[in-house]
Motif scaffolding. Structure first.
Motif, PDB file in Angstrom:
ATOM      1  N   THR A   2       0.834  -1.192   0.000  1.00  0.00           N
ATOM      2  CA  THR A   2       0.000   0.000   0.000  1.00  0.00           C
ATOM      3  C   THR A   2       0.874   1.250   0.000  1.00  0.00           C
ATOM      4  OG1 THR A   2      -1.685  -1.169   1.263  1.00  0.00           O
ATOM      5  CG2 THR A   2      -1.820   1.240   1.213  1.00  0.00           C
ATOM      6  N   ASN A   5       0.906   7.271   2.988  1.00  0.00           N
ATOM      7  CA  ASN A   5       0.094   8.482   3.008  1.00  0.00           C
ATOM      8  C   ASN A   5       0.984   9.706   3.206  1.00  0.00           C
ATOM      9  OD1 ASN A   5      -2.347   7.139   2.696  1.00  0.00           O
ATOM     10  ND2 ASN A   5      -2.714   6.982   4.882  1.00  0.00           N
ATOM     11  N   TYR A 366       3.219   6.896  -3.099  1.00  0.00           N
ATOM     12  CA  TYR A 366       2.492   7.649  -2.079  1.00  0.00           C
ATOM     13  C   TYR A 366       1.087   7.992  -2.542  1.00  0.00           C
ATOM     14  CZ  TYR A 366       3.546  11.770  -4.977  1.00  0.00           C
ATOM     15  OH  TYR A 366       3.631  12.663  -5.999  1.00  0.00           O
ATOM     16  N   THR A 367       0.232   8.201  -1.570  1.00  0.00           N
ATOM     17  CA  THR A 367      -1.102   8.735  -1.798  1.00  0.00           C
ATOM     18  C   THR A 367      -1.164  10.118  -1.170  1.00  0.00           C
ATOM     19  OG1 THR A 367      -2.119   6.527  -1.739  1.00  0.00           O
ATOM     20  CG2 THR A 367      -3.569   8.421  -1.342  1.00  0.00           C
TER      21      THR A 367
END
Length: 372
Positions: A2, A5, A366-367
């Motif tokens: 994932t 953030n 990254y988000t």
């Protein structure tokens, strides 16, 4: 895996709000408050700015971070290590005086200031670097390693050796003692500028390896005996002993990543990049140039790799200021995808983030999450 953030807020502040309020909201929304600060010593790693440079971060931002930590039971202190080069931050006394001149004090920041590697840049801890390709044992300012938690508060800007300076450089190069900085910058060992040497013998008295030798009233460094500790550099009263600074930029970037790992490994950390006044050169300069691009915003993340990549992407998406050094470097009518590479063609900032990801500090993916 994932993506990490990365939280972001603009530098727009409408009536009734302020940038300081927005920074506090950013820290809260990015979950910095989930760190257990209770009775913990918290090192806030910052660059106090070389005297004469006006693009360094204002102390008001540091106070927001310190107050945030103190409100949650922590014991914050602002810290940096002494410089390798000659200037206003070469020893702890000059360093603190420079910080005071630039507005940093317990009154303005809400916490004390400590120079992490001591009076002469020799108070260091030896920290193993697991998986290090270039550094097996980093030399880090002792106060940084004595802290329970490390927060990096970074002015994101260009840099003549690394492309840009952000979280990784502030942690890696910034937390290195004098010997650590020399290890990152140099493939070789220090040398003597014989025109400056006054033959006082101070370097001979401090050296444990008999490397400095006096010839005709001047000192020479025997590299067969020298171990590269850098103590003679800090002690020389006339700055006659100087580092080689001959390491290739890509290897320098990799060493910075490995030093950053030594700083963050095994304890909580958090990272804040303020992308404003993006000057082409480091705040170690005694001057600052016109920003390369318009101000971007404030970023926060638990991942020092992701936040640096997000900031680089954000800067590269901005238009170039007419009349800036970047405008002159790239030429009118030319558009480059990488502003930092256009400004400093001999650098490659990606070598740092790629190596940092490889050795497990963080990830480039990254988000981006905007905070109003």
């Amino acid at each position: 895996m994932t993506p990490s953030n990365v939280y972001y807020t603009t530098l727009r502040a409408r009536p009734g709000d302020s940038l300081l309020n927005k920074l506090e909201r950013l820290l809260d929304r990015a979950d910095m408050g989930k760190i257990d600060f209770t009775n913990k010593y918290v090192a806030i790693k910052i660059h106090f700015g070389e005297p004469g440079n006006l693009s360094y971060l204002r102390p008001n931002y540091a106070k927001v971070v310190a107050d945030f930590i103190r409100a949650r039971g922590g014991k914050p202190f602002l810290t940096d290590c002494n410089t390798l080069y000659v200037g206003g931050r070469k020893n702890a006394l000059d360093h603190l005086e420079s910080a005071y001149v630039n507005g940093y004090s317990p009154t303005t920041t809400g916490c004390h200031l400590l120079i992490a590697d001591g009076l002469k840049g020799t108070d260091e801890a030896y920290v193993p670097v697991e998986g290090g390709a270039y550094v097996k044992e980093a030399k880090i300012g002792r106060a940084v390693m004595d802290a329970d938690i490390v927060i990096s508060l970074n002015h994101f800007k260009g840099h003549e050796c690394t492309g840009f300076g952000g979280a990784l450089k502030n942690l890696g190069m910034g937390c290195g003692s004098r010997a650590g900085k020399m290890e990152m910058h140099s493939a070789g060992k220090p040398f003597t500028n014989r025109d400056l040497c006054i033959g006082c013998g101070a370097c001979q008295r401090i050296c444990a390896h008999d490397a400095p030798a006096m010839t005709d009233g001047k000192i020479s460094i025997d590299h067969a005996k020298c171990v590269g500790c850098g103590r003679c550099i800090g002690l020389c009263p006339v700055d006659a002993i100087q580092p080689a600074e001959d390491e290739a930029n890509d290897i320098l970037n990799c060493k910075i990543a490995e030093y950053a790992k030594a700083v963050v490994h095994g304890r909580p950390g958090f990272h804040i990049n303020l992308v404003m006044d993006v000057s082409p050169y480091c705040d170690c300069h005694g001057e600052n140039d016109v920003p390369m691009v318009p101000n971007v915003g404030m970023f926060a993340s638990f991942d020092p790799v992701a936040i640096d990549v997000a900031c680089a992407d954000a800067v590269n998406a901005m238009p170039v200021y007419i009349g800036s050094a970047l405008y002159e470097a790239q030429g009118e009518g030319h558009c480059h995808e990488d502003h930092f590479g256009a400004q400093h063609p001999e650098t490659n900032w990606k070598s740092c983030v790629e190596h940092a990801e490889k050795i497990g500090i963080g990830q480039q993916a990254y988000t981006l999450i905007e905070v109003k």
